[in-house]
Motif scaffolding. Structure first.
Motif, PDB file in Angstrom:
ATOM      1  N   LYS A 179      58.612 -23.267 115.762  1.00 23.60           N
ATOM      2  CA  LYS A 179      59.342 -22.653 116.867  1.00 23.60           C
ATOM      3  C   LYS A 179      60.593 -23.472 117.194  1.00 23.60           C
ATOM      4  N   PHE A 180      60.455 -24.818 117.222  1.00 26.36           N
ATOM      5  CA  PHE A 180      61.619 -25.675 117.484  1.00 26.36           C
ATOM      6  C   PHE A 180      62.676 -25.477 116.399  1.00 26.36           C
ATOM      7  N   TYR A 181      62.215 -25.425 115.137  1.00 26.05           N
ATOM      8  CA  TYR A 181      63.169 -25.280 114.028  1.00 26.05           C
ATOM      9  C   TYR A 181      63.923 -23.957 114.137  1.00 26.05           C
ATOM     10  N   GLU A 182      63.207 -22.856 114.346  1.00 25.23           N
ATOM     11  CA  GLU A 182      63.859 -21.542 114.406  1.00 25.23           C
ATOM     12  C   GLU A 182      64.748 -21.437 115.640  1.00 25.23           C
ATOM     13  N   GLN A 183      64.350 -22.134 116.742  1.00 33.08           N
ATOM     14  CA  GLN A 183      65.205 -22.150 117.940  1.00 33.08           C
ATOM     15  C   GLN A 183      66.503 -22.905 117.641  1.00 33.08           C
ATOM     16  N   GLY A 184      66.386 -23.998 116.880  1.00 37.14           N
ATOM     17  CA  GLY A 184      67.582 -24.744 116.494  1.00 37.14           C
ATOM     18  C   GLY A 184      68.517 -23.911 115.640  1.00 37.14           C
ATOM     19  N   LEU A 185      67.942 -23.082 114.736  1.00 42.34           N
ATOM     20  CA  LEU A 185      68.763 -22.200 113.898  1.00 42.34           C
ATOM     21  C   LEU A 185      69.558 -21.223 114.759  1.00 42.34           C
ATOM     22  N   GLN A 186      68.885 -20.611 115.716  1.00 38.26           N
ATOM     23  CA  GLN A 186      69.561 -19.636 116.573  1.00 38.26           C
ATOM     24  C   GLN A 186      70.718 -20.295 117.333  1.00 38.26           C
ATOM     25  N   ARG A 187      70.482 -21.501 117.860  1.00 39.07           N
ATOM     26  CA  ARG A 187      71.558 -22.179 118.586  1.00 39.07           C
ATOM     27  C   ARG A 187      72.685 -22.583 117.636  1.00 39.07           C
ATOM     28  N   LEU A 188      72.320 -22.943 116.409  1.00 36.53           N
ATOM     29  CA  LEU A 188      73.339 -23.295 115.416  1.00 36.53           C
ATOM     30  C   LEU A 188      74.234 -22.101 115.126  1.00 36.53           C
ATOM     31  N   TRP A 189      73.606 -20.902 114.911  1.00 29.45           N
ATOM     32  CA  TRP A 189      74.397 -19.703 114.605  1.00 29.45           C
ATOM     33  C   TRP A 189      75.244 -19.261 115.804  1.00 29.45           C
ATOM     34  N   GLU A 190      74.792 -19.673 117.025  1.00 30.22           N
ATOM     35  CA  GLU A 190      75.557 -19.345 118.227  1.00 30.22           C
ATOM     36  C   GLU A 190      76.621 -20.418 118.518  1.00 30.22           C
ATOM     37  N   LYS A 191      76.719 -21.415 117.602  1.00 32.05           N
ATOM     38  CA  LYS A 191      77.690 -22.518 117.728  1.00 32.05           C
ATOM     39  C   LYS A 191      77.440 -23.387 118.965  1.00 32.05           C
ATOM     40  N   LYS A 192      76.176 -23.447 119.388  1.00 31.58           N
ATOM     41  CA  LYS A 192      75.797 -24.312 120.491  1.00 31.58           C
ATOM     42  C   LYS A 192      75.235 -25.587 119.873  1.00 31.58           C
ATOM     43  N   TRP A 193      76.156 -26.475 119.513  1.00 33.21           N
ATOM     44  CA  TRP A 193      75.775 -27.615 118.673  1.00 33.21           C
ATOM     45  C   TRP A 193      74.810 -28.550 119.379  1.00 33.21           C
TER      46      TRP A 193
END
Length: 825
Positions: free
Chosen positions: A762-776
């Motif tokens: 869940k943490f990993y997939e949440q990180g992906l979503q924030r990455l694609w949203e450019k929320k570094w």
């Protein structure tokens, strides 16, 4: 290690193409051949005889089932064995040596019919011919000395001629008595006498040669001919000669009717058809006329119809219209009868009663005579014994009289040595006169058997053969074809029997049934051989590439896949050993081969056990497919399950190999699902059953991507969607654009089986979503939480590096989060 399936599949393709051709051409050929042979057999004497027997058995079955039926208007007076037995009574002796000359045997009974019984029609199925050579032979046999003088022989001949003439005159006088009674309005029989057309060519030619005599004969017989213009067809072989009767009957003034009795036996010697009209060539005018048969003339007399006065339909009554091969229609002001006939105006007999059945009054000629004399006030003295006279009076009044009064009485020979004995559908060795009685019965009751015409039989056989061909067209599976043909073999005879029982329509029974059975047997043998060959080819082609269960399904359902190519929804699997080139350089050829076999064998077993198809081996690489050659709804789940099972087996296998060889292997796998083209592909000389398409290409690209993320199994987005929810653990790994493509795809790591999802995913997939949203910052925090749980996860490390890189050098505007991979490996 498993090899050699390419050449087997190549052979399978060639044989399959040959089988596809044979599966259509040979069954059609069987049908055409069987149809042709059936037609030849059907129209042969043997075929006609067997078809006739089948009809006879049907009529016998119906007779046993429903019991005898006969029109109440008929009676048969048989000159039976006791009628010609002198030991029975004094009147039986009348049928001795001389009675045919004196006509006493007839005149006594004619008197009783005129005064006592009053049948409406007296139909004599007996030929009243002049004595001729019979008389000469009888006289000669009586001469004790063959050397006696010509004068003695001449005297004896003269006495016989006088006796015959007197007997014939007596017969003629009684006919005039009948006419007188009729003119006075009193009940009197209408006499009908039989004649026949010779079937002997020599006799016919001899009679026709006496043109003057034949003109007078035909003039007498044609007096009851159907008026011209009322009959269509039926003139193929017109009669040109007829047997004359005694002079007294041939006189134009004699009040009598006449009808021909020629009846041909069908194949097997059984009488099944009776002509109702005969085509006759008038020797004087050379016109073709049609005369009613003995049976039809008896009915005309019964209906008070003079055949010579019949009219056209619509021109008044009685009306008449006959069409050969169709029907004879007779119409009065009260009723219309349509009688089905064949091309020769023959009625197919619907035989529903036997000779001795009570529904058909069958009386002994001598009983009718004696009882009539006993009832006659003037002639009763001839029965001298009073007790016997009383007995015969009771029999005549209570039994014979009600069976004859107002009816059609047919008189015919029925004694054993008469020679006028024949065979019918229900019984053998019975009087031939029954043919005319059966015809009259059918017409009076309007109960007919409509028999096939030759044209209808040909069409029927052709349609049945075509039906077997259509089964092969619409059903590729032999089981369905066999069931269809089996049903035809059962349904057609049942339908034919039902048609005969309830519709009175007789269809060809035996020949079509035999044809269908022969086609069923031929096609069964053909498909058994074809199926055996196909199973052998399939086993050779796929035994090493699919599981035994799938192989059995292929053998049982070869029509469910095509070697020629078809679209299929599949899951494609690729696996490879990481760094295999380096490993190969370290080992000798024999060691390398042993290593590959040691690795590929258990991996292949797992694939086959999950119903996968091993498409090919390329060194250490395996390509497998689920969903071909047979469709598989759960192809994605089975492919993923096989990959996880391989991964589990590799844990122990890797240790074993490392302990034995010092070589450590690491296997990567890629799975993707989608529509592919499956079939034999390659060159004209060499082909292989395989799959092609974008889904295959993507699966091949997914396998090496494992190297980037440190994973072992990567599956495509389509595969992930096909997996049932709650049963699989997957991690959304990334969004990538693979080499050669422009559109990004989501890739997932197949982690394992189970209902739950660990928090680190869940943490990993949440990180992906924030990455694609450019929320570094948020992305880095989420990946950081994941690293706490999985500090050695290469994928997490890769994502954190990517976050740091994007913080320094952000992606361009319009970035969709996809990572473009530049290499295939």
């Amino acid at each position: 290690m498993i090899h050699g399936n390419k050449s087997a599949v190549n052979a399978a393709g060639k044989i399959a193409r040959g089988h596809a051709s044979a599966e259509h051409i040979l069954p059609f050929s069987f049908s055409l051949l069987a149809c042709g042979l059936a037609m030849v057999f059907f129209f042969s004497d043997a075929g006609q005889g067997l078809e006739g027997k089948a009809v006879d058995y049907f009529q016998l079955f119906r007779y046993k089932l429903t019991g005898p039926v006969c029109a109440p208007d008929l009676a048969f007076i048989g000159i039976d064995d006791k009628s010609v037995d002198p030991s029975y009574s004094a009147f039986s002796s009348l049928w001795g040596r001389d009675s045919w000359v004196t006509r006493e045997a007839y005149t006594f009974q004619l008197q009783t019919h005129a005064g006592i019984y009053h049948p409406k029609v007296l139909a004599y199925d007996i030929i009243f011919r002049p004595g001729g050579k019979v008389m000469e032979s009888s006289i000669s046999s009586r001469l004790e000395n063959k050397e006696q003088s010509a004068a003695a022989l001449s005297k004896a001949r003269k006495l016989y001629e006088e006796a015959e003439s007197e007997g014939n005159d007596s017969l003629l006088n009684l006919l005039f008595t009948f006419d007188d009674l009729s003119q006075q309005g009193k009940p009197a029989p209408r006499p009908l006498f039989a004649y026949y057309f010779p079937d002997d060519a020599a006799l016919s030619a001899r009679l026709a040669g006496d043109s003057g005599k034949q003109e007078s004969v035909f003039k007498r017989y044609l007096a009851s001919a159907i008026p011209e213009g009322l009959v269509e067809g039926g003139v193929e072989s017109p009669m040109q000669a007829a047997i004359p009767l005694i002079d007294q009957l041939m006189a134009e003034s004699t009040p009598a009717w006449f009808g021909p009795i020629n009846v041909q036996r069908d194949a097997g010697g059984v009488v099944r058809r009776v002509p109702l009209l005969y085509a006759v060539q008038d020797p004087q005018t050379r016109h073709i006329r049609h005369v009613p048969s003995f049976a039809l003339n008896a009915l005309m007399a019964y209906w008070d119809i003079n055949p010579a006065q019949l009219k056209k339909m619509g021109g008044g009554t009685p009306a008449f219209h006959a069409v050969a091969g169709d029907s004879i229609v007779i119409q009065t002001k009260d009723w219309t009868r349509r009688i089905p006939v064949d091309e020769q105006f023959r009625l197919f007999l619907n035989t529903e009663c036997g000779y001795r059945d009570r529904v058909l009054p069958s009386l002994s000629y001598v009983d009718v005579t004696e009882c009539g004399l006993a009832l006659d006030a003037d002639l009763g003295y001839l029965i001298r014994d009073p007790a016997q006279r009383r007995e015969k009076i009771a029999l005549g009044r209570d039994t014979i009289l009600p069976r004859l009064q107002g009816k059609i009485a047919v008189i015919g020979q029925a004694f054993t040595a008469s020679g006028d004995i024949g065979s019918f559908a229900l019984e053998d060795n019975v009087p031939n006169a029954l043919a005319h009685l059966y015809a009259m019965d059918n017409i009076l009751r309007g109960d007919y058997l409509r028999y096939w015409t030759p044209r209808q039989a040909v069409i029927l056989l052709a349609l049945l053969a075509a039906a077997t061909c259509l089964l092969h067209v619409f059903f590729r599976k032999f089981t369905a074809v066999a069931v269809g043909m089996g049903l035809l073999c059962v349904v057609y005879p049942a339908a034919a029997a039902a048609s005969a029982l309830w519709l009175g329509r007789l269809e060809p029974f035996l020949t079509p049934s035999l044809m269908l059975l022969a086609l069923f047997a031929a096609n069964s043998i053909f498909h058994y051989i074809l199926e055996s060959r196909r199973r052998g080819v399939l086993r050779k082609a796929f035994s090493a590439a699919v599981s035994p269960r799938v192989l059995e399904l292929l053998e049982a359902n070869p029509e469910r896949f095509s070697l020629q190519g078809e679209k299929a929804e599949t899951s494609v699997f690729f696996s490879d050993i990481a760094g295999f080139t380096t490993i190969a350089e370290k080992l000798a050829p024999q060691e390398l081969s042993a290593l590959l076999n040691r690795y590929l064998t258990p991996m292949s077993d797992i694939i086959l056990a999950s119903d996968g198809y091993i498409d090919k081996y390329q060194g250490d690489a395996i390509m497998a497919v689920w969903g071909v050659p047979l469709p598989e709804k759960e192809h994605a789940a089975k492919a993923c399950g096989a990959a996880l099972d391989q991964l589990e087996r590799l844990k122990s296998l890797e240790r074993e190999i490392e302990n034995d060889t010092g070589i450590r292997i690491d296997v990567r796998m890629g799975i993707n699902s989608g529509i592919v083209s499956a079939g034999n592909m390659g060159s004209a000389k060499k082909q292989q059953y395989t799959v092609m398409g974008d889904a295959v290409n993507l699966a091949a690209r997914l396998e090496p991507i494992n190297k980037d993320y440190g994973t072992h199994i990567i599956i495509g987005e389509n595969t992930r969607k096909l997996l049932p929810e709650g049963g699989w653990v997957t991690r959304l790994l990334d969004k990538v654009v693979v080499k050669g493509k422009t559109e990004p795809v989501l890739i997932y790591e197949l982690v394992g089986r189970g209902p739950g999802r660990p928090d680190w995913i869940k943490f990993y997939e949440q990180g992906l979503q924030r990455l694609w949203e450019k929320k570094w910052a948020e992305a880095g925090a989420a990946f950081g939480e994941c690293r706490k749980v999985r500090p050695q996860d290469p994928a997490v490390r890769l994502m954190l590096e990517r976050v740091d890189q994007y913080k320094v050098s952000p992606p361009p505007e319009g970035w969709n989060g996809a990572f473009a991979r530049q290499s295939k490996d």
